[in-house]
Motif scaffolding. Structure first.
Motif, short mmCIF file in Angstrom:
data_model
loop_
_atom_site.label_atom_id
_atom_site.label_comp_id
_atom_site.label_asym_id
_atom_site.label_seq_id
_atom_site.Cartn_x
_atom_site.Cartn_y
_atom_site.Cartn_z
N PRO A 42 0.81 -1.23 0.00
CA PRO A 42 0.00 0.00 0.00
C PRO A 42 0.84 1.28 0.00
O PRO A 42 0.39 2.32 -0.47
N PHE A 43 2.05 1.20 0.52
CA PHE A 43 2.88 2.42 0.61
C PHE A 43 3.25 2.96 -0.77
O PHE A 43 3.66 4.11 -0.90
N LEU A 44 3.12 2.09 -1.83
CA LEU A 44 3.47 2.55 -3.17
C LEU A 44 2.54 3.65 -3.66
O LEU A 44 2.88 4.41 -4.56
N LYS A 45 1.37 3.72 -3.05
CA LYS A 45 0.41 4.75 -3.45
C LYS A 45 0.96 6.15 -3.14
O LYS A 45 0.70 7.11 -3.87
N GLU A 46 1.75 6.24 -2.05
CA GLU A 46 2.28 7.54 -1.64
C GLU A 46 3.57 7.88 -2.39
O GLU A 46 3.91 9.02 -2.54
N GLY A 47 4.26 6.86 -2.88
CA GLY A 47 5.58 7.12 -3.45
C GLY A 47 5.57 7.53 -4.90
O GLY A 47 6.62 7.87 -5.45
N GLY A 48 4.42 7.47 -5.59
CA GLY A 48 4.40 7.85 -6.99
C GLY A 48 4.78 6.73 -7.94
O GLY A 48 4.98 6.97 -9.14
N VAL A 49 4.89 5.49 -7.44
CA VAL A 49 5.29 4.37 -8.29
C VAL A 49 4.20 4.08 -9.32
O VAL A 49 4.47 3.82 -10.50
N ILE A 50 2.95 4.08 -8.89
CA ILE A 50 1.84 3.75 -9.78
C ILE A 50 1.79 4.76 -10.93
O ILE A 50 1.59 4.38 -12.10
N GLU A 51 1.97 6.00 -10.63
CA GLU A 51 1.97 7.02 -11.67
C GLU A 51 3.06 6.76 -12.70
O GLU A 51 2.87 6.94 -13.92
N ARG A 52 4.25 6.35 -12.23
CA ARG A 52 5.35 6.06 -13.15
C ARG A 52 5.01 4.86 -14.04
O ARG A 52 5.35 4.84 -15.24
N LEU A 53 4.34 3.84 -13.46
CA LEU A 53 3.94 2.67 -14.26
C LEU A 53 2.94 3.08 -15.34
O LEU A 53 3.01 2.61 -16.50
N GLU A 54 2.01 3.94 -14.96
CA GLU A 54 1.01 4.39 -15.93
C GLU A 54 1.67 5.18 -17.05
O GLU A 54 1.28 5.09 -18.23
N GLU A 55 2.72 5.96 -16.71
CA GLU A 55 3.46 6.68 -17.75
C GLU A 55 4.13 5.70 -18.71
O GLU A 55 4.15 5.90 -19.94
N ALA A 56 4.72 4.62 -18.16
CA ALA A 56 5.38 3.63 -19.01
C ALA A 56 4.39 2.94 -19.94
O ALA A 56 4.70 2.66 -21.11
N LEU A 57 3.18 2.63 -19.45
CA LEU A 57 2.17 1.99 -20.28
C LEU A 57 1.71 2.93 -21.39
O LEU A 57 1.18 2.46 -22.42
N ARG A 58 1.92 4.22 -21.20
CA ARG A 58 1.57 5.17 -22.25
C ARG A 58 2.73 5.39 -23.23
O ARG A 58 2.67 6.22 -24.11
#
Length: 504
Positions: free
Chosen positions: A46-62
């Motif tokens: 759950p801590f990944l939500k605060e670190g911006g990791v998910i946003e980076r993954l979404e950028e890679a998928l784009r």
């Protein structure tokens, strides 16, 4: 390769669920691949939500490639915390279509701790440098480029600290002599210190010449090689100016002290020993420095009246000063002079002393006595003038009365036979009037109101006629002897002036 590589390899599907979890990630996270595959990252971490990791993954998928970044982690099962460095890129198939994302993960907790320690030490060093009061501190590399400066140093140079980093000291302030000193310390490895070094800021001419204490200290590595220099400065301009002002003040005091016409001496309070005297003291008393220094006033026997000395000491102890004490002092030759002394308590080298200034007033006293004598003479002269005025008035009135007596005596003698006894009595009246007229003339001479009338006179007779008045003028306590001259020639003079000369 994926299994044995020394970093974590993670593959995400287009739905962001894990597709690959290599052994490095198992060791790092404590979770086996079978626990992770097919799961969404936020389900497990759950801590990944605060670190911006998910946003980076979404950028890679784009199709974007985010820059590498460092992230903190916290494992809920074990409570373990740390840092990882993450690089995420798009994952494409042979046709170039994005089918997911791949990330490489490396634990950098130790590096982060090291960086944190270094940063803390750097911040601490900067804080120490900035908190060094008026000390100006700079660290320079071997080429004399600024690596670090404190705020005081930068402010004095007219910069902010960050503006000086990387600049060369002798580019900012070229000075061949100083550069030689810096090179000698760097090459020799020995510190160098100098006091009150003058320096002028070329870009701040209004400051004029400033003065500095500065120290160069070489910084060595474990092998003893000099890697840089610590340059420490402390501005002494104010102290230098104060010292110069103090020297000027001391010089002025020394000149005033040594050349003063008054006698000045300094005595130790606890035992009264003379510690210093000026030339005025030697001129006034006749004693030399060798005869006075180290002795007391009692030993040189300078006080005529011991009560004067006691009065001075009591006044000093009570008030700390004594002003205008008039006393008699015994000089070296035994003579006595009257002087006016003022004294004050001072502190020299932490010990109380007495500073005394003495002015010889014997001439003034003599002048005052002479003035009093002259005032007495003036008063006496004024009194005599008043008496003279009174005598002149009486003489005029008396003379008028005598003229009446003369007139009536002469008229009476015309009517009386010379053979009769009455005629003789009238002659006696006339002779008495003549003698009284002589007395009137003497009074007028004393009053200086007699009209000048020269005639031939006998000096002996003229002087003898004044003897009675002279004896009354000089008083009974003085004997007047009259010795007339023999065979004197006659003199053409005004008898009243002769009388006046005798009276004076």
């Amino acid at each position: 390769i994926i299994t044995s590589v020394g970093e974590g390899i993670v593959v995400y599907g287009p739905d962001l669920r894990y597709r690959l979890w290599n052994p490095y990630m198992e060791r790092l996270s404590g979770k086996k691949a079978e626990e992770v595959l097919g799961r969404h990252p936020l389900e497990l971490f759950p801590f990944l939500k605060e670190g911006g990791v998910i946003e980076r993954l979404e950028e890679a998928l784009r199709g974007e490639s985010p820059k590498p970044a460092d992230f903190p982690y916290r494992l809920p099962e074990t409570g373990k915390t740390g840092w990882t460095s993450d690089t995420t890129t798009p994952l494409r198939n042979a046709q170039g279509k994005i089918i997911g994302a791949i990330g490489s993960v490396r634990e950098i907790t130790d590096r982060k701790e090291t960086e944190k320690t270094i940063r803390q030490e750097r911040d601490l060093l900067q804080s120490i440098m900035n908190g060094a009061g008026n000390s100006h501190l700079a660290y320079l590399d071997r080429d004399f480029n600024f690596v670090r400066v404190n705020e005081a140093y930068a402010s004095t140079c007219g910069y902010r600290p960050e503006e000086m980093i990387g600049k060369n000291h002798f580019v900012l302030y070229p000075h061949a002599e100083n550069e030689e000193v810096f090179a000698r310390v760097r090459d020799g490895g020995q510190p160098f210190t100098v006091r009150d070094r003058p320096f002028e800021f070329p870009d701040q001419p209004e400051r004029g010449t400033t003065y500095w204490d500065w120290t160069l200290t070489p910084v060595k590595d474990t092998g003893g090689r000099v890697t840089g220099l610590v340059f420490s400065l402390f501005e002494t301009t104010d102290r230098k100016r104060v010292e110069e002002a103090l020297r000027e003040s001391e010089e002025r005091f020394r000149l005033a002290y040594s050349t003063s016409p008054d006698a000045i001496n300094i005595n130790r309070m606890r035992d009264g020993l003379y510690v210093d005297i000026n030339e005025g003291f030697t001129r006034l008393t006749g004693f030399t420095r060798q005869e006075v220094i180290g002795k007391t006033s009692l030993e040189i026997d300078i006080w005529c009246n011991p009560d004067d000395r006691q009065q001075l000491l009591e006044k000093l102890k009570a008030d700390g000063y004594c002003e205008n004490l008039e006393a008699n002092f015994r000089l070296k030759n035994g003579a006595v002079t009257t002087a006016l002394m003022s004294a004050r308590m001072i502190i020299l080298q932490g010990e109380p002393h007495i500073l005394s200034i003495t002015r010889d007033i014997s001439d003034r006293i003599k002048a005052e006595e002479e003035r009093a004598r002259l005032e007495t003479q003036l008063f006496h002269s004024q009194k005599m003038e008043m008496v003279g005025r009174l005598a002149g008035g009486v003489a005029h009135d008396f003379n008028n009365a005598l003229q009446v007596i003369f007139g009536h005596a002469e008229m009476a003698m015309d009517f009386v036979d010379p053979a009769q006894p009455l005629h003789a009595n009238l002659q006696e009246i006339q002779r008495a009037a003549e003698r009284s007229s002589s007395l009137t003339r003497q009074l007028l001479a004393f009053a200086r109101k007699q009209t000048i009338s020269p005639k031939v006179i006998d000096m002996n007779a003229t002087v003898e006629g004044m003897l009675k008045m002279l004896r009354r003028l000089i008083g009974e306590d003085i004997q007047l002897t009259w010795v007339p001259g023999v065979d004197l020639w006659p003199v053409m003079s005004d008898p009243s002036q002769i009388d006046q000369i005798l009276a004076n």
